[in-house]
Write a protein that holds these residues in place. Sequence first.
Motif, mmCIF file in Angstrom:
data_model
loop_
_atom_site.group_PDB
_atom_site.id
_atom_site.type_symbol
_atom_site.label_atom_id
_atom_site.label_comp_id
_atom_site.label_asym_id
_atom_site.label_seq_id
_atom_site.Cartn_x
_atom_site.Cartn_y
_atom_site.Cartn_z
ATOM 1 N N THR A 194 -48.925 -55.345 32.090
ATOM 2 C CA THR A 194 -48.150 -54.202 31.609
ATOM 3 C C THR A 194 -46.754 -54.195 32.212
ATOM 4 N N ILE A 195 -45.851 -53.568 31.465
ATOM 5 C CA ILE A 195 -44.483 -53.310 31.924
ATOM 6 C C ILE A 195 -44.300 -51.807 31.997
ATOM 7 N N PHE A 253 -45.795 -50.184 28.493
ATOM 8 C CA PHE A 253 -46.496 -50.828 27.389
ATOM 9 C C PHE A 253 -47.225 -52.060 27.902
ATOM 10 N N LYS A 254 -48.237 -52.448 27.148
ATOM 11 C CA LYS A 254 -48.957 -53.677 27.453
ATOM 12 C C LYS A 254 -48.281 -54.826 26.718
ATOM 13 N N VAL A 255 -47.996 -55.902 27.443
ATOM 14 C CA VAL A 255 -47.330 -57.046 26.832
ATOM 15 C C VAL A 255 -48.297 -57.722 25.870
ATOM 16 N N PRO A 256 -47.967 -57.824 24.591
ATOM 17 C CA PRO A 256 -48.878 -58.459 23.648
ATOM 18 C C PRO A 256 -48.988 -59.965 23.898
ATOM 19 N N VAL A 257 -50.140 -60.514 23.583
ATOM 20 C CA VAL A 257 -50.286 -61.968 23.600
ATOM 21 C C VAL A 257 -49.517 -62.545 22.421
ATOM 22 N N GLU A 258 -49.801 -61.989 21.247
ATOM 23 C CA GLU A 258 -49.112 -62.400 20.027
ATOM 24 C C GLU A 258 -48.053 -61.353 19.719
ATOM 25 N N GLY A 259 -46.820 -61.680 20.013
ATOM 26 C CA GLY A 259 -45.717 -60.733 19.837
ATOM 27 C C GLY A 259 -44.869 -61.022 18.619
ATOM 28 N N MET A 260 -45.513 -61.346 17.501
ATOM 29 C CA MET A 260 -44.819 -61.623 16.232
ATOM 30 C C MET A 260 -43.880 -62.812 16.343
ATOM 31 N N ILE A 275 -47.034 -67.043 31.426
ATOM 32 C CA ILE A 275 -45.601 -66.959 31.120
ATOM 33 C C ILE A 275 -45.388 -65.708 30.281
ATOM 34 N N TYR A 276 -44.558 -64.815 30.789
ATOM 35 C CA TYR A 276 -44.216 -63.584 30.077
ATOM 36 C C TYR A 276 -42.837 -63.750 29.438
ATOM 37 N N ALA A 277 -42.772 -63.613 28.122
ATOM 38 C CA ALA A 277 -41.495 -63.636 27.401
ATOM 39 C C ALA A 277 -41.261 -62.229 26.865
ATOM 40 N N LEU A 278 -40.269 -61.547 27.427
ATOM 41 C CA LEU A 278 -40.097 -60.127 27.163
ATOM 42 C C LEU A 278 -38.860 -59.842 26.313
ATOM 43 N N ALA A 279 -39.098 -59.228 25.148
ATOM 44 C CA ALA A 279 -38.025 -58.829 24.253
ATOM 45 C C ALA A 279 -38.456 -57.574 23.511
ATOM 46 N N GLN A 280 -37.507 -56.865 22.937
ATOM 47 C CA GLN A 280 -37.783 -55.558 22.320
ATOM 48 C C GLN A 280 -38.601 -54.704 23.287
#
Length: 644
Positions: free
Chosen positions: A75-76, A176-183, A196-201
Amino acid sequence: MKYFTCNLLVSLLLTTVSFNLFAQEVKPDNQHLFDNFSYRQGNVYRTASGKPGPEYWQNSADYNLEATLDDKTHTISGNITIHYTNNSPETLDFIWLYLEQNRFTKNSRGTLTTPVQGNRYSGDVEGGFELKNVSAKTKTGTSSKHIITDTRMQLWLDKPLDAKGGKVEIKMDFKFKVPVEGMDRMGRLEVKDGTIYALAQWYPRVAVFDDVVGWNIDPYLGAGEFYCEYGNYDVKITAPANHTVVCSGVLQNPKDVLTKEQQTRWAQAEKSDKTVYIIKPEEVGKPVASVKTDGMLTWHFKMENTRDVAWAASKAFIWDAARMNLGDGKTGLAQSVYPKESDGKNAWSRSTEFTKASVEFYSKTYFTYPYHNAINVAASVGGMEYPGVSFCHYQSKGEDLWGVTDHEFGHNWFPMIVGSNERRYPWMDEGFNTFINHYSTEAFNNGEYFSDQETPKKIVPYLTYENREGIDTYPDVAQSMNLAFTAYYKPAAGLILLREYILGPERFDLAFNSYIKTWAYKHPQPNDFFNHMENVAGEDLSWFWKGWFYGNGNIDLGISEVKPYLGNYLITVENDGQIPMPVQLEVIYDDNSKEEILLPVEIWQRGNSWTHLLKTTKQVQRVVLDPNKMLPDVNVLNDTWNKL
């Protein structure tokens, strides 16, 4: 006076009778193909010459962001302060913000409009923002009234915000919880040495209020990307101490988060054209890779005049970097972070080399790169761009890695510098970027890789596809199989056609570079691009914009006849398509000499057939239309005439 009037009436009567007698012989013209197709007149905000007008305005938003990564719960959590300035000529009763993490819920509009079989923009459905302590403070008071609708929030003010400089301070806490599948734009990737966390939007952000539609509040569904205001960002990211964090902007506290050895290597990289390791492969997961082995560390970044920031974190990162030479004495730092699974001489160990070459080419060719860092992140994302940061697939190698890296960093020019509306006009960023990628690929390492955009002819199969859609189709409306062509390939092919066939490189480059410079850090609309290109190049291109960008017709030119005439030759060409084009002909004589004939597009204004008088004393053996094979002509069978 009476005599004049009487004679005038008689003349008009005779003229009318004569016109009626010969009306059957008048052929319809093609003027409709050449007329303006949209409202392209100028006003005080946007001029007819394609420049911002004397009263052009745009609002701004400065962000202070603090976020904490919990790698146990994925989570973030954090807080945000937005300093928003209303530069518009009207007061604002409310502010619209985007909550794009709300796309990852079961009942979001994006989820409910995703096909059952799924697509690239399928995503997790157990996420979404948790928001607390929402407030908007102006000089008159504070309001917490807000309405959340899917991926948008309407935040009401205590009193209307003043025009031409009114300011409001917006605050809230988010989680929010970081999605595995983030579109395919963000998400989580599990590798051997960690996540590996890739954070956008990843934070609530202000929607654009402009002079064209007011608030731009199209929901975040999937294919449609982003439209953001510019501002300054101050970002603090707290993560487990054994994680490496990279982010858009410049690291403010390297001594707090990097070991002394890493600081030394960083300084070496700033001066090196060769790639320098900051964290070596053999150091990943070991104490030497971190300032401390337990607890948390806060990484502090700042970025100015940007429309967004993105970041990544992992304890699995190899990290390397090299100097970028951006021209005019300016330098920057190309960086790459990637796991051991991505390492290799034909894989991500070349990522920094690719990043450096890409950014240097665009900086020197179009507009100087404005940021210090360009960071490529290996993630589960196929390819996605943010200011100064790109996410590319961790399994990409060789030519594929070059292609995705070059494309994503090219986006720093469109739409990061030239801030168009991606959600409505993807061709103004994807198409323009695909166009410049062609020239970057040709230039890279003396042509090491092949550009698949070398000729517009390659898209003819799509142009003859019965279910094709036009460039002007909104991305969330376009069929998934068509989106690559409507947003990327067809607009790119159109620009190549405009540069190489219609205007020529010199005229095109002057106009295109002027457009970038003129609209840097501003919000151009399609008409601004059309008007600016025409005014700088000195050419009315309405027929081209209408036919190629706002139509679904095709180009079909041909040679219908070549015959002797009074010691010379008559060459007749025909336009059987819906898009007029200038005509290039190559004449080959019996002595193998050649002659080029250029006919302007205006030959098609009065009809679809044109005869050209070729004055020559030689014998014509062959005539070839489009000898350089640039036109995406849908029927090439009539492009060549041979003497029998």
